[in-house]
Design an enzyme around this catalytic site. Sequence first.
Site, mmCIF file in Angstrom:
data_model
loop_
_atom_site.group_PDB
_atom_site.id
_atom_site.type_symbol
_atom_site.label_atom_id
_atom_site.label_comp_id
_atom_site.label_asym_id
_atom_site.label_seq_id
_atom_site.Cartn_x
_atom_site.Cartn_y
_atom_site.Cartn_z
ATOM 1 N N ASP A 100 3.598 -41.529 -0.658
ATOM 2 C CA ASP A 100 4.662 -40.343 -0.686
ATOM 3 C C ASP A 100 6.016 -41.204 -1.073
ATOM 4 O O ASP A 100 6.085 -42.571 -1.091
ATOM 5 C CB ASP A 100 4.711 -39.985 0.711
ATOM 6 C CG ASP A 100 6.034 -39.428 1.079
ATOM 7 O OD1 ASP A 100 6.326 -38.395 0.446
ATOM 8 O OD2 ASP A 100 6.629 -39.891 2.128
ATOM 9 N N ASP A 126 9.867 -40.325 -0.243
ATOM 10 C CA ASP A 126 10.737 -40.149 0.569
ATOM 11 C C ASP A 126 10.458 -40.650 1.978
ATOM 12 O O ASP A 126 9.529 -39.755 2.412
ATOM 13 C CB ASP A 126 11.477 -38.512 0.872
ATOM 14 C CG ASP A 126 12.397 -38.117 -0.015
ATOM 15 O OD1 ASP A 126 13.103 -38.995 -0.813
ATOM 16 O OD2 ASP A 126 12.530 -36.973 -0.661
#
Length: 245
Positions: free
Chosen positions: A13, A15
Amino acid sequence: MSIPQKKVLCLFDIDGTLTESRKVITPIMTQFLLKLKTKVSIGFVGGSDLPKQIEQLGEDLVKQADFSFSENGLVAYKGENLIHKNDLKTAIGEGRLRKFIDKTLALLSTVDIPVKRGTFIEFRNGMINVSPIGRNCSQAERDDFDKYDKEHHIRQGMIDKLIPEFGDIFTFSIGGQISFDVFPHGWDKRYCLQFCTGFDEIHFFGDKTSPGGNDYEIFSDGRVIGHTVKNPEDTQAQCNSLFLS
Ligand code: M1P
C-alpha cells in the site's frame, strides 16, 4: 545441489505504508525498496490514479517496480508495460449507471439536512462518489456535516435505501467525512491480485488492515500473507527482518 529459491512478491500500500499520508516518498525508503528488489519482486497498490502515484513515489521507482497498480489495479503495469485498464462505464454499462444515478439524484432531493451545496454526485473512473451536502461545501460546512452525520447517520440511511436495488452490483463504503463511495464488488485492492501470477508467496503490507479500512480485503485474502504496519519505518523494519537478514 542448491535449493530452489521461492518466488516472492511484496505488494505495498502507499499512504501510511511507504509514505506519510498523501506525502512524497523519502530517498531512504526509495533506496530501501531498490535493495529489497534484489531479493524479491516488488509492487505498489493504491487507490489514487497513476499521475498521483508517480507524484508520490517518483517516476523512476514506479518504472523499476515489477508491478504498479493504480486505482487498485484498474490501471495495471507489469514493469513498464500496461497490461490492463478498466473503468466503470465499460464494466457496468450506461443503462445500469443511469438507473443508479437517477435513483440517487431522486434520493438526494429527499434528504433532510440543514445545508446543501453543489456536486452531489462525482463520477470517477472506477467509482461514483455521493455526497448529501455536496462536494463543493466549505471546510467549516464539511466539519459540521461530519458531526451531524455522526448523530443522524444520513449517509448510512441513503445506503440502506440503495442496497435493495443495487446491492447485487455495488459495494458502498463510507471512507471520509461528507460522502460515500460506490464501486462494483471486488474493486478494492484485491482487484490487482488477478495479475500477480507465478509467485510462491505474495506478501501484502498495509496500515489500514482492520475491518472498514481500505487494506482490509486484500490483507485478509487467502492468496496473500498480510502484514499490518504502523508507518513507513515499520514497513522497512518488517521487510528487513523477513527478507534481508
Ligand atoms: O479517502 C477517504 C475518502 O476521502 C474522500 O471522502 P470525503 O470527501 O467524504 O471526506 C473521498 O475522496 C472519498 O472518495 C474517499 O474514500
